[in-house]
Design a protein around this motif. Sequence first.
Motif, PDB file in Angstrom:
ATOM      1  N   ILE A 126      26.253  14.100   5.787  1.00 36.61           N
ATOM      2  CA  ILE A 126      26.134  14.961   6.973  1.00 36.61           C
ATOM      3  C   ILE A 126      25.893  16.387   6.492  1.00 36.61           C
ATOM      4  O   ILE A 126      26.799  17.228   6.481  1.00 36.61           O
ATOM      5  CB  ILE A 126      27.416  14.907   7.842  1.00 36.61           C
ATOM      6  CG1 ILE A 126      27.945  13.487   7.966  1.00 36.61           C
ATOM      7  CG2 ILE A 126      27.148  15.524   9.217  1.00 36.61           C
ATOM      8  CD1 ILE A 126      26.953  12.501   8.500  1.00 36.61           C
ATOM      9  N   LYS A 146      30.647  16.023   4.852  1.00 38.92           N
ATOM     10  CA  LYS A 146      31.047  14.622   4.977  1.00 38.92           C
ATOM     11  C   LYS A 146      29.946  13.698   4.474  1.00 38.92           C
ATOM     12  O   LYS A 146      28.760  13.974   4.625  1.00 38.92           O
ATOM     13  CB  LYS A 146      31.343  14.289   6.436  1.00 38.92           C
ATOM     14  CG  LYS A 146      32.595  14.960   6.955  1.00 38.92           C
ATOM     15  CD  LYS A 146      32.940  14.478   8.358  1.00 38.92           C
ATOM     16  CE  LYS A 146      34.204  15.146   8.846  1.00 38.92           C
ATOM     17  NZ  LYS A 146      34.041  16.619   8.993  1.00 38.92           N
ATOM     18  N   VAL A 148      29.288   9.611   4.947  1.00 40.36           N
ATOM     19  CA  VAL A 148      29.779   8.393   5.585  1.00 40.36           C
ATOM     20  C   VAL A 148      29.192   7.185   4.877  1.00 40.36           C
ATOM     21  O   VAL A 148      27.965   7.073   4.737  1.00 40.36           O
ATOM     22  CB  VAL A 148      29.398   8.343   7.077  1.00 40.36           C
ATOM     23  CG1 VAL A 148      29.956   7.076   7.718  1.00 40.36           C
ATOM     24  CG2 VAL A 148      29.899   9.583   7.806  1.00 40.36           C
ATOM     25  N   HIS A 175      33.919   9.304   3.962  1.00 43.32           N
ATOM     26  CA  HIS A 175      34.454   8.641   5.151  1.00 43.32           C
ATOM     27  C   HIS A 175      33.842   7.251   5.263  1.00 43.32           C
ATOM     28  O   HIS A 175      32.712   7.035   4.830  1.00 43.32           O
ATOM     29  CB  HIS A 175      34.102   9.450   6.403  1.00 43.32           C
ATOM     30  CG  HIS A 175      34.767  10.798   6.447  1.00 43.32           C
ATOM     31  ND1 HIS A 175      35.817  11.083   7.279  1.00 43.32           N
ATOM     32  CD2 HIS A 175      34.527  11.927   5.740  1.00 43.32           C
ATOM     33  CE1 HIS A 175      36.197  12.338   7.094  1.00 43.32           C
ATOM     34  NE2 HIS A 175      35.433  12.876   6.159  1.00 43.32           N
ATOM     35  N   PHE A 176      34.598   6.337   5.852  1.00 44.51           N
ATOM     36  CA  PHE A 176      34.084   4.979   6.053  1.00 44.51           C
ATOM     37  C   PHE A 176      34.048   4.656   7.543  1.00 44.51           C
ATOM     38  O   PHE A 176      35.037   4.857   8.255  1.00 44.51           O
ATOM     39  CB  PHE A 176      34.963   3.950   5.323  1.00 44.51           C
ATOM     40  CG  PHE A 176      34.800   4.005   3.829  1.00 44.51           C
ATOM     41  CD1 PHE A 176      33.832   3.234   3.197  1.00 44.51           C
ATOM     42  CD2 PHE A 176      35.598   4.852   3.050  1.00 44.51           C
ATOM     43  CE1 PHE A 176      33.660   3.303   1.813  1.00 44.51           C
ATOM     44  CE2 PHE A 176      35.431   4.921   1.677  1.00 44.51           C
ATOM     45  CZ  PHE A 176      34.464   4.150   1.050  1.00 44.51           C
ATOM     46  N   LEU A 177      32.895   4.194   7.998  1.00 48.93           N
ATOM     47  CA  LEU A 177      32.742   3.736   9.383  1.00 48.93           C
ATOM     48  C   LEU A 177      31.913   2.451   9.337  1.00 48.93           C
ATOM     49  O   LEU A 177      31.169   2.223   8.382  1.00 48.93           O
ATOM     50  CB  LEU A 177      31.976   4.776  10.220  1.00 48.93           C
ATOM     51  CG  LEU A 177      32.623   6.139  10.507  1.00 48.93           C
ATOM     52  CD1 LEU A 177      31.624   7.041  11.235  1.00 48.93           C
ATOM     53  CD2 LEU A 177      33.894   5.977  11.339  1.00 48.93           C
ATOM     54  N   VAL A 185      28.768   7.260  17.212  1.00 47.69           N
ATOM     55  CA  VAL A 185      29.292   8.616  17.024  1.00 47.69           C
ATOM     56  C   VAL A 185      28.137   9.619  16.910  1.00 47.69           C
ATOM     57  O   VAL A 185      28.123  10.654  17.588  1.00 47.69           O
ATOM     58  CB  VAL A 185      30.189   8.690  15.766  1.00 47.69           C
ATOM     59  CG1 VAL A 185      30.436  10.138  15.359  1.00 47.69           C
ATOM     60  CG2 VAL A 185      31.508   7.964  16.009  1.00 47.69           C
ATOM     61  N   PHE A 186      27.139   9.301  16.088  1.00 45.80           N
ATOM     62  CA  PHE A 186      26.058  10.269  15.881  1.00 45.80           C
ATOM     63  C   PHE A 186      25.079  10.320  17.054  1.00 45.80           C
ATOM     64  O   PHE A 186      24.441  11.351  17.268  1.00 45.80           O
ATOM     65  CB  PHE A 186      25.389  10.044  14.522  1.00 45.80           C
ATOM     66  CG  PHE A 186      26.289  10.501  13.408  1.00 45.80           C
ATOM     67  CD1 PHE A 186      26.350  11.844  13.065  1.00 45.80           C
ATOM     68  CD2 PHE A 186      27.161   9.627  12.770  1.00 45.80           C
ATOM     69  CE1 PHE A 186      27.228  12.299  12.088  1.00 45.80           C
ATOM     70  CE2 PHE A 186      28.042  10.064  11.791  1.00 45.80           C
ATOM     71  CZ  PHE A 186      28.073  11.408  11.453  1.00 45.80           C
ATOM     72  N   VAL A 189      27.054  13.108  19.078  1.00 49.52           N
ATOM     73  CA  VAL A 189      27.200  14.492  18.603  1.00 49.52           C
ATOM     74  C   VAL A 189      25.976  15.020  17.861  1.00 49.52           C
ATOM     75  O   VAL A 189      25.938  16.185  17.492  1.00 49.52           O
ATOM     76  CB  VAL A 189      28.456  14.662  17.710  1.00 49.52           C
ATOM     77  CG1 VAL A 189      29.710  14.335  18.512  1.00 49.52           C
ATOM     78  CG2 VAL A 189      28.377  13.819  16.441  1.00 49.52           C
ATOM     79  N   ILE A 290      37.433  23.031  12.115  1.00 51.88           N
ATOM     80  CA  ILE A 290      36.446  22.908  11.038  1.00 51.88           C
ATOM     81  C   ILE A 290      36.484  24.111  10.109  1.00 51.88           C
ATOM     82  O   ILE A 290      36.267  23.982   8.921  1.00 51.88           O
ATOM     83  CB  ILE A 290      34.988  22.639  11.506  1.00 51.88           C
ATOM     84  CG1 ILE A 290      34.509  23.617  12.559  1.00 51.88           C
ATOM     85  CG2 ILE A 290      34.821  21.233  12.003  1.00 51.88           C
ATOM     86  CD1 ILE A 290      33.048  23.417  12.934  1.00 51.88           C
TER      87      ILE A 290
ATOM     88  N   VAL B 204      32.044  15.160  25.612  1.00 48.14           N
ATOM     89  CA  VAL B 204      32.639  14.697  24.349  1.00 48.14           C
ATOM     90  C   VAL B 204      34.159  14.798  24.407  1.00 48.14           C
ATOM     91  O   VAL B 204      34.882  13.886  23.989  1.00 48.14           O
ATOM     92  CB  VAL B 204      32.074  15.509  23.155  1.00 48.14           C
ATOM     93  CG1 VAL B 204      32.865  15.235  21.879  1.00 48.14           C
ATOM     94  CG2 VAL B 204      30.600  15.196  22.943  1.00 48.14           C
ATOM     95  N   LEU B 213      34.705  11.906  17.463  1.00 51.22           N
ATOM     96  CA  LEU B 213      33.408  12.521  17.743  1.00 51.22           C
ATOM     97  C   LEU B 213      33.350  13.946  17.207  1.00 51.22           C
ATOM     98  O   LEU B 213      32.417  14.336  16.510  1.00 51.22           O
ATOM     99  CB  LEU B 213      33.120  12.503  19.245  1.00 51.22           C
ATOM    100  CG  LEU B 213      32.963  11.106  19.872  1.00 51.22           C
ATOM    101  CD1 LEU B 213      32.811  11.200  21.388  1.00 51.22           C
ATOM    102  CD2 LEU B 213      31.761  10.375  19.264  1.00 51.22           C
ATOM    103  N   TYR B 216      32.941  14.354  13.397  1.00 44.68           N
ATOM    104  CA  TYR B 216      31.634  14.179  12.780  1.00 44.68           C
ATOM    105  C   TYR B 216      30.573  15.132  13.334  1.00 44.68           C
ATOM    106  O   TYR B 216      29.420  15.099  12.904  1.00 44.68           O
ATOM    107  CB  TYR B 216      31.184  12.715  12.901  1.00 44.68           C
ATOM    108  CG  TYR B 216      32.030  11.810  12.038  1.00 44.68           C
ATOM    109  CD1 TYR B 216      31.847  11.778  10.655  1.00 44.68           C
ATOM    110  CD2 TYR B 216      33.054  11.039  12.585  1.00 44.68           C
ATOM    111  CE1 TYR B 216      32.644  10.982   9.852  1.00 44.68           C
ATOM    112  CE2 TYR B 216      33.854  10.236  11.789  1.00 44.68           C
ATOM    113  CZ  TYR B 216      33.643  10.207  10.422  1.00 44.68           C
ATOM    114  OH  TYR B 216      34.433   9.438   9.625  1.00 44.68           O
ATOM    115  N   ALA B 217      30.944  15.960  14.298  1.00 51.00           N
ATOM    116  CA  ALA B 217      29.991  16.949  14.814  1.00 51.00           C
ATOM    117  C   ALA B 217      29.748  17.988  13.726  1.00 51.00           C
ATOM    118  O   ALA B 217      30.690  18.450  13.080  1.00 51.00           O
ATOM    119  CB  ALA B 217      30.547  17.602  16.075  1.00 51.00           C
ATOM    120  N   PHE B 221      25.347  20.508  16.289  1.00 52.05           N
ATOM    121  CA  PHE B 221      26.211  20.513  17.473  1.00 52.05           C
ATOM    122  C   PHE B 221      26.812  21.905  17.677  1.00 52.05           C
ATOM    123  O   PHE B 221      26.924  22.398  18.799  1.00 52.05           O
ATOM    124  CB  PHE B 221      27.322  19.479  17.281  1.00 52.05           C
ATOM    125  CG  PHE B 221      28.215  19.273  18.481  1.00 52.05           C
ATOM    126  CD1 PHE B 221      27.894  18.331  19.449  1.00 52.05           C
ATOM    127  CD2 PHE B 221      29.382  20.010  18.632  1.00 52.05           C
ATOM    128  CE1 PHE B 221      28.724  18.133  20.553  1.00 52.05           C
ATOM    129  CE2 PHE B 221      30.215  19.820  19.728  1.00 52.05           C
ATOM    130  CZ  PHE B 221      29.884  18.882  20.690  1.00 52.05           C
TER     131      PHE B 221
END
Lengths: 308, 308
Positions: A126, A146, A148, A175-177, A185-186, A189, A290, B204, B213, B216-217, B221
Amino acid sequence: MEQKLKKIVIAGVGLIGGSFALAIRSAGIKAELVGIGRDPESMQQALALGIIDRVAVEAEDAYGGADLILIAAPVAQTGGILRQILPFLGRDTVVTDVGSTKADAVAAARQVLGDRIAQFVPAHPIAGRELNGPSAAISDLYVGKKLVITALPENQDASVRLVESLWKMCGAQIHFLSPEVHDAVFASVSHLPHLLAYALVHEVSQRENADTLFQYAASGFRDFTRIAGSSPEMWRDIAMANRDALLHELDAYIAKIVSMRSDLESGDAESLYKTFSTAQYARQRWVDAIEAAEKDGCAAALTKKNIF
Amino acid sequence: MEQKLKKIVIAGVGLIGGSFALAIRSAGIKAELVGIGRDPESMQQALALGIIDRVAVEAEDAYGGADLILIAAPVAQTGGILRQILPFLGRDTVVTDVGSTKADAVAAARQVLGDRIAQFVPAHPIAGRELNGPSAAISDLYVGKKLVITALPENQDASVRLVESLWKMCGAQIHFLSPEVHDAVFASVSHLPHLLAYALVHEVSQRENADTLFQYAASGFRDFTRIAGSSPEMWRDIAMANRDALLHELDAYIAKIVSMRSDLESGDAESLYKTFSTAQYARQRWVDAIEAAEKDGCAAALTKKNIF
């Protein structure tokens, strides 16, 4: 484990693939870094910039004997590149990608690789810049960002750990999804906001008084539409690849603005205020979080750099 | 003409009113700068920062004998402030404002001022910062920025020229629009994007998996939703004040995304691509144009500063 690597192949040496190559090299990876890509000029530039050690033209020369292959090309090309790889895919080679959509990449990989699907570890960093191509590549693009991994049930632990360790070396947080959750998710967002930004600019650009409208558009419009400056090809491919999830998000969003339209039409200022203030508060909490995480990430990355 | 001014009143000394005061002072205006506002602490701060020469508490003390009164408060307060001004409004005093919507300000002014409406020259500076209050005020906020005057048929030329000359001193580029065209333009390029950004963050934030959500933004975003960090009160007032134009824009936008949804559902990648690429091209042309204009504006402003 990663120090035993002898040959790493970057298929597509642009911003994303190039930054990966620079980052693992600067983290101490000694493996030969081989680049392959569609645009010869771009590949020569990557070579001249010292991003890769050599350029391969033939698939066998590129992929044969590779320990790891990173596919860093637009998502719609994943299947085609895997088809080129397959005849030369070593028994222990791990293949990974960087695509913004994952269910489609996995489907393409299953179709092309068949019973060798275990060797494909799908991933998505990301991170990005407004610039493209090898000249935009920087070694710290992924620091604190991040990454994924949408690991498959067939993947061996060692394969997943190899991909994970290389991205950790780049400074990324792993991260794991599942591919499906990733795409949902993407869609929410990232893919939806891109579509919404393109829609606004398109709407304005088609008006008879478009010149007047653009003349008075200011910094708010500029920030809101910044992502409409992104590559139309890339986003067409992402939208099509993640169609179902994106349709779902679009429907929810349309319902939301239709409801706000109704508040506005009926003069329900209180309800509009509630929507605006809930959103503003949620956004502020998110920005605070963040910014705190970025500080931590940078601190961790600095500590990490001292180790090498 | 502006050098004969003896008393200028700023009603609401925050970012906008405070920056105006700092800018005209630094451009050589010698008039007494009097501040009046609802929040005593904020007024004392403006005084301590040297933005104004003194604070007035009573309306007579503030507005009596003023050459120019700048109303720099949220748009919904314009009518109330004009009511306070009216009993003390000198025959030659010019009143102006900074509101983001103009038809409502004009309507409120017509209602309150009656046959003295000629003394009200509505205006709107297209500038801002993410900060608020007197401490955010800076003397160069308006350099190279647009200032729209929505002059009324009743306004005397001299009144309009006074407002124009003061904003030129601030470094602003003067534009003239009718109140109705102003409101239609800003509904499209400012008010609608604000509503759309609030809508996305709200959507969201209301999801069961909102934390995931937001986690991962990323930067896209963040840019898209930056304007959803704006004051909910201010934007509720703007939305209500410009309701008809905003409803019109919302309907056009909803039609646009419904059409894009249909392209996506039917798999018409070519049509989606056309929309995306038209938008990307239009945005790039616009960004190129404003960057060129900003350069010119800065050059002009620097030349101007050398004169004083």
